[in-house]
Scaffold this active site. Sequence first.
Site, short mmCIF file in Angstrom:
data_model
loop_
_atom_site.label_atom_id
_atom_site.label_comp_id
_atom_site.label_asym_id
_atom_site.label_seq_id
_atom_site.Cartn_x
_atom_site.Cartn_y
_atom_site.Cartn_z
NE ARG A 77 84.27 34.71 9.09
CZ ARG A 77 83.00 34.33 8.92
NH1 ARG A 77 82.66 33.63 7.88
NH2 ARG A 77 82.09 34.66 9.79
CG ASP A 102 92.17 31.98 11.11
OD1 ASP A 102 92.94 32.16 10.15
OD2 ASP A 102 91.00 31.58 10.99
CD GLU A 203 87.48 26.14 6.19
OE1 GLU A 203 86.49 26.19 5.43
OE2 GLU A 203 87.53 26.71 7.29
N1 UDP Z 1 90.54 38.37 9.23
C1 UDP Z 1 91.08 39.45 8.55
N2 UDP Z 1 90.24 40.37 7.99
C2 UDP Z 1 88.87 40.28 8.09
C3 UDP Z 1 88.32 39.17 8.78
C4 UDP Z 1 89.18 38.23 9.32
O1 UDP Z 1 92.30 39.58 8.48
O2 UDP Z 1 88.15 41.14 7.58
C5 UDP Z 1 91.44 37.36 9.81
C6 UDP Z 1 91.30 37.23 11.33
O3 UDP Z 1 92.22 38.07 11.99
C7 UDP Z 1 91.62 35.77 11.56
C8 UDP Z 1 91.12 35.11 10.28
O4 UDP Z 1 91.07 36.13 9.28
O5 UDP Z 1 93.01 35.56 11.66
C9 UDP Z 1 89.75 34.45 10.44
O6 UDP Z 1 88.80 35.42 10.85
P1 UDP Z 1 87.57 35.11 11.81
O7 UDP Z 1 88.10 34.50 13.08
O8 UDP Z 1 86.71 36.32 11.91
O9 UDP Z 1 86.80 34.02 10.96
P2 UDP Z 1 86.04 32.76 11.52
O10 UDP Z 1 87.01 32.03 12.39
O11 UDP Z 1 84.89 33.31 12.28
O12 UDP Z 1 85.67 32.03 10.27
#
Ligand code: UDP
Length: 254
Positions: A77, A102, A203
Site C-alpha cells: 500500500r 493517495d 499512520e
Molecule cells: N499503492 C501502491 N502499490 C500497491 C498498493 C497501493 O502504489 O501495491 C498505492 C495506491 O495507488 C494508493 C495508495 O498506495 O495511492 C493506497 O492504496 P489503497 O488505496 O489500495 O490503500 P487503502 O486506501 O485501501 O488503504
Amino acid sequence: DGKLVIVVTPTYNRAAQGYYLNRLAHTLRLVEPPLLWIVVEMGEAVTPETALMLRKSGVMYRHLFCSKNNSTNFKDRGVHQRNTALEHIETHRLDGIIYFADDDNVYSLELFDRIRQIRKFGTWPVAMLAQGKNKAILEGPVCDGDRVIGWHTNEKSKRLRRFHIDMSGFAFNSTLLWDPKRRYHVSWNAIRQLDTVPEGFQETTFIEQLVEDESEMEAVPPGCNRILNWHLHLESKNLPYPKGWELSENLDVN
Ligand code: UDP
C-alpha cells in the site's frame, strides 16, 4: 503566504489508474502555486504512460520509482514509495508542507489552501466511503478551536492506536525530517513509514515519530467542522463486467 505544498502520491498499475491520476492531476492543476507533486511508481522504472500524463498535467512535478517490494504476506500500500519520496525531500532539503495524497481519493481545493497554512503538524477529519454502504464514517480529530481534544474512533481500534488519523488526514512541515531541534524523537535515524506494522497502524506509528502528543497538533480548519477530502474504497476489481470485456492493464481504449 507562498509556502510550498509537497504532495506525495504512490501509484501502481491497475485498471482505474489512468482515471485516478487524471482526476488528481486536474485537482492539483487548480491549486494556487507553488505546489510540487511527487509521484512514485512501483517497479524497476517509471512508466511512459504516467510520464506523459504528468507532462500534460500543467503541474510542477517529480517522477520517481521504487523497486523495493516487500509483499509476501503484507500488502505494501505505498509504504516504500512514500519513503522514496521522503528520502528525496530530505536529500534535496525541499522546504514545504508534506501531504500524502493517495491516487484514489478525492480532494477539495480548500484543503490545499489550508495545508499551506500549517506551521508544524496539522490534522483534520476525513470522510471514509465504502462501496455498497450508503454512509460515510469520519476518521480524525475532534477539535476545540485550533486545538485537538479527541478522536473519532471505533470499538475495534479505540484502545490500540495512539492517533486515529487517516493517511490522507494530516500534513507536516518538511523541516521535521532533518532539523533535530524540531523533532520529538531525536534518536530516530530517519523519519520513515514502517513496513513491519500491522494493518491500521501505518499512520499512527509514522505520526508518533513527528509529534509527542495532541498539544503539538493544529486543527485544520479551526474547529475541524468541514470535510475537506474523501477516502474511497472502490476497487475496480469488484465491478461487474460482461465476460471478455474486462481489462486488467491500464491501456488506452479507442
Ligand atoms: N499503492 C501502491 N502499490 C500497491 C498498493 C497501493 O502504489 O501495491 C498505492 C495506491 O495507488 C494508493 C495508495 O498506495 O495511492 C493506497 O492504496 P489503497 O488505496 O489500495 O490503500 P487503502 O486506501 O485501501 O488503504
